[in-house]
Scaffold this active site. Structure first.
Site, PDB file in Angstrom:
ATOM      1  N   GLY A  17       3.105   0.543   5.807  1.00 14.86           N
ATOM      2  CA  GLY A  17       2.117   1.293   5.028  1.00 14.86           C
ATOM      3  C   GLY A  17       0.760   0.608   5.117  1.00 14.86           C
ATOM      4  O   GLY A  17       0.650  -0.525   5.606  1.00 14.86           O
ATOM      5  N   LEU A  18      -0.231   1.301   4.615  1.00 13.23           N
ATOM      6  CA  LEU A  18      -1.603   0.770   4.646  1.00 13.23           C
ATOM      7  C   LEU A  18      -1.724  -0.520   3.849  1.00 13.23           C
ATOM      8  O   LEU A  18      -0.904  -0.797   2.964  1.00 13.23           O
ATOM      9  CB  LEU A  18      -2.563   1.801   4.028  1.00 13.23           C
ATOM     10  CG  LEU A  18      -2.762   3.127   4.762  1.00 13.23           C
ATOM     11  CD1 LEU A  18      -3.589   4.074   3.881  1.00 13.23           C
ATOM     12  CD2 LEU A  18      -3.436   2.903   6.108  1.00 13.23           C
ATOM     13  N   SER A  19      -2.751  -1.269   4.137  1.00 17.18           N
ATOM     14  CA  SER A  19      -3.069  -2.443   3.326  1.00 17.18           C
ATOM     15  C   SER A  19      -3.317  -1.971   1.887  1.00 17.18           C
ATOM     16  O   SER A  19      -4.019  -0.982   1.673  1.00 17.18           O
ATOM     17  CB  SER A  19      -4.330  -3.118   3.877  1.00 17.18           C
ATOM     18  OG  SER A  19      -4.671  -4.211   3.067  1.00 17.18           O
ATOM     19  N   GLY A  20      -2.711  -2.642   0.949  1.00 20.55           N
ATOM     20  CA  GLY A  20      -2.887  -2.269  -0.455  1.00 20.55           C
ATOM     21  C   GLY A  20      -1.965  -1.163  -0.933  1.00 20.55           C
ATOM     22  O   GLY A  20      -2.020  -0.751  -2.092  1.00 20.55           O
ATOM     23  N   ALA A  21      -1.094  -0.680  -0.044  1.00 19.83           N
ATOM     24  CA  ALA A  21      -0.182   0.405  -0.444  1.00 19.83           C
ATOM     25  C   ALA A  21       0.886  -0.103  -1.419  1.00 19.83           C
ATOM     26  O   ALA A  21       1.408   0.663  -2.232  1.00 19.83           O
ATOM     27  CB  ALA A  21       0.479   1.024   0.781  1.00 19.83           C
ATOM     28  N   GLY A  22       1.230  -1.377  -1.320  1.00 19.77           N
ATOM     29  CA  GLY A  22       2.219  -1.942  -2.258  1.00 19.77           C
ATOM     30  C   GLY A  22       3.409  -2.620  -1.592  1.00 19.77           C
ATOM     31  O   GLY A  22       4.397  -2.931  -2.255  1.00 19.77           O
ATOM     32  N   LYS A  23       3.307  -2.883  -0.300  1.00 16.56           N
ATOM     33  CA  LYS A  23       4.442  -3.463   0.438  1.00 16.56           C
ATOM     34  C   LYS A  23       4.858  -4.822  -0.135  1.00 16.56           C
ATOM     35  O   LYS A  23       6.028  -5.049  -0.420  1.00 16.56           O
ATOM     36  CB  LYS A  23       4.083  -3.625   1.933  1.00 16.56           C
ATOM     37  CG  LYS A  23       3.679  -2.326   2.618  1.00 16.56           C
ATOM     38  CD  LYS A  23       3.317  -2.536   4.069  1.00 16.56           C
ATOM     39  CE  LYS A  23       2.072  -3.379   4.296  1.00 16.56           C
ATOM     40  NZ  LYS A  23       0.834  -2.808   3.732  1.00 16.56           N
ATOM     41  N   SER A  78       2.366  -2.564  10.262  1.00 15.78           N
ATOM     42  CA  SER A  78       3.065  -1.958  11.416  1.00 15.78           C
ATOM     43  C   SER A  78       2.617  -0.509  11.645  1.00 15.78           C
ATOM     44  O   SER A  78       3.394   0.431  11.434  1.00 15.78           O
ATOM     45  CB  SER A  78       4.588  -2.057  11.272  1.00 15.78           C
ATOM     46  OG  SER A  78       5.060  -1.937   9.955  1.00 15.78           O
TER      47      SER A  78
HETATM   48  P1  ADP Z   1       0.247  -4.420   0.571  1.00 16.51           P
HETATM   49  O1  ADP Z   1       1.239  -5.542   0.646  1.00 16.51           O
HETATM   50  O2  ADP Z   1       0.818  -3.110   1.005  1.00 16.51           O
HETATM   51  O3  ADP Z   1      -1.041  -4.736   1.257  1.00 16.51           O
HETATM   52  P2  ADP Z   1       0.002  -5.177  -2.214  1.00 16.51           P
HETATM   53  O4  ADP Z   1       1.426  -5.198  -2.678  1.00 16.51           O
HETATM   54  O5  ADP Z   1      -0.628  -6.495  -1.856  1.00 16.51           O
HETATM   55  O6  ADP Z   1      -0.121  -4.172  -0.968  1.00 16.51           O
HETATM   56  O7  ADP Z   1      -0.924  -4.452  -3.303  1.00 16.51           O
HETATM   57  C1  ADP Z   1      -0.540  -3.250  -3.925  1.00 16.51           C
HETATM   58  C2  ADP Z   1      -1.250  -3.086  -5.264  1.00 16.51           C
HETATM   59  O8  ADP Z   1      -0.854  -1.836  -5.825  1.00 16.51           O
HETATM   60  C3  ADP Z   1      -0.881  -4.153  -6.267  1.00 16.51           C
HETATM   61  O9  ADP Z   1      -2.046  -4.512  -6.965  1.00 16.51           O
HETATM   62  C4  ADP Z   1       0.134  -3.446  -7.178  1.00 16.51           C
HETATM   63  O10 ADP Z   1       0.141  -3.980  -8.483  1.00 16.51           O
HETATM   64  C5  ADP Z   1      -0.376  -2.014  -7.167  1.00 16.51           C
HETATM   65  N1  ADP Z   1       0.670  -0.987  -7.457  1.00 16.51           N
HETATM   66  C6  ADP Z   1       0.534   0.018  -8.347  1.00 16.51           C
HETATM   67  N2  ADP Z   1       1.654   0.784  -8.400  1.00 16.51           N
HETATM   68  C7  ADP Z   1       2.520   0.250  -7.530  1.00 16.51           C
HETATM   69  C8  ADP Z   1       3.858   0.596  -7.133  1.00 16.51           C
HETATM   70  N3  ADP Z   1       4.537   1.658  -7.636  1.00 16.51           N
HETATM   71  N4  ADP Z   1       4.445  -0.162  -6.202  1.00 16.51           N
HETATM   72  C9  ADP Z   1       3.785  -1.216  -5.662  1.00 16.51           C
HETATM   73  N5  ADP Z   1       2.530  -1.598  -5.980  1.00 16.51           N
HETATM   74  C10 ADP Z   1       1.887  -0.871  -6.927  1.00 16.51           C
END
Ligand code: ADP
Length: 184
Positions: A12-18, A86
């Site tokens: 998923g995109l950066s910031g998506a929640g991975k 990815s």
């Molecule tokens: P990634 O690893 O995809 O770049 P991050 O996990 O670092 O993303 O950041 C995701 C952000 O979204 C976090 O600040 C997290 O608290 C927020 N968020 C909000 N809702 C959700 C959810 N349902 N699942 C995961 N993250 C969430």
């Protein structure tokens, strides 16, 4: 019954929640006694794939190496949680075929939401042109066409996203129920 290995691949995109989902899932599974390993894209780029950039060729090489290690661990009964943007479908598919026991999780939130979160301040830098080839801004992201699980992190709570993945892993037989005490 022994734990059977699997690679759970978060794309998923950066910031998506991975990373957030991976960490919460890891905590959940560890507390139940499952043996697991996390391969986080940001961490991996500091060691296993250090020196690789963000061209398509380098991104594919990054994924291929993560896939190689995931495969080894999976064969040895470990649950591997991979958290990596990815962005390219074809290389994800290649890794999936190689590993076999592969669960693809599409961590999906609209670009505007990810950018609004801007957890690491990277979107701002990408918009200003300081960072080039940033996925979603000036580099492609190819969403999975048929992910095993989709987590809509803009619409669901973290706990719901984690539960979706846990339920799917149970359904697929990757979480055999044995008492924690019997595990080493
Ligand atoms: P990634 O690893 O995809 O770049 P991050 O996990 O670092 O993303 O950041 C995701 C952000 O979204 C976090 O600040 C997290 O608290 C927020 N968020 C909000 N809702 C959700 C959810 N349902 N699942 C995961 N993250 C969430």
């Amino acid at each position: 019954m022994q734990q059977s290995g699997a690679t759970v691949w978060f794309t998923g995109l950066s910031g998506a929640g991975k990373t957030t989902i991976t960490q919460a899932l890891a905590e959940n599974l560890r507390s139940q006694g499952y043996k697991l390993e996390i391969l986080d894209g940001d961490v991996v780029r500091e060691n296993l794939t250090k020196g690789l950039g963000f061209s398509k060729a380098d991104r594919d090489e990054n994924i291929r190496r993560i896939g190689f290690v995931s495969h080894l661990l999976t064969k040895h009964g470990v649950i591997v949680l991979v958290s990596a943007i990815s962005p390219y479908r074809e290389i994800r598919e290649e890794v999936k075929q190689k590993i076999g026991d592969f669960v693809e999780v599409y961590v999906n939130a609209p670009l505007a939401v990810c950018e609004g979160r801007d957890v690491k301040g990277l979107y701002k830098r990408a918009r200003s042109g300081e960072i080039k080839s940033f996925t979603g801004i000036d580099d492609p992201y190819e969403p999975p066409l048929n992910p095993t699980v989709e987590c809509r992190t803009d619409l669901e709570e973290l706990s719901e996203s984690v539960a979706k993945v846990v339920n799917k892993l149970e359904e697929l037989g990757y979480l055999p129920k044995t008492p924690v005490a019997e595990r080493v």
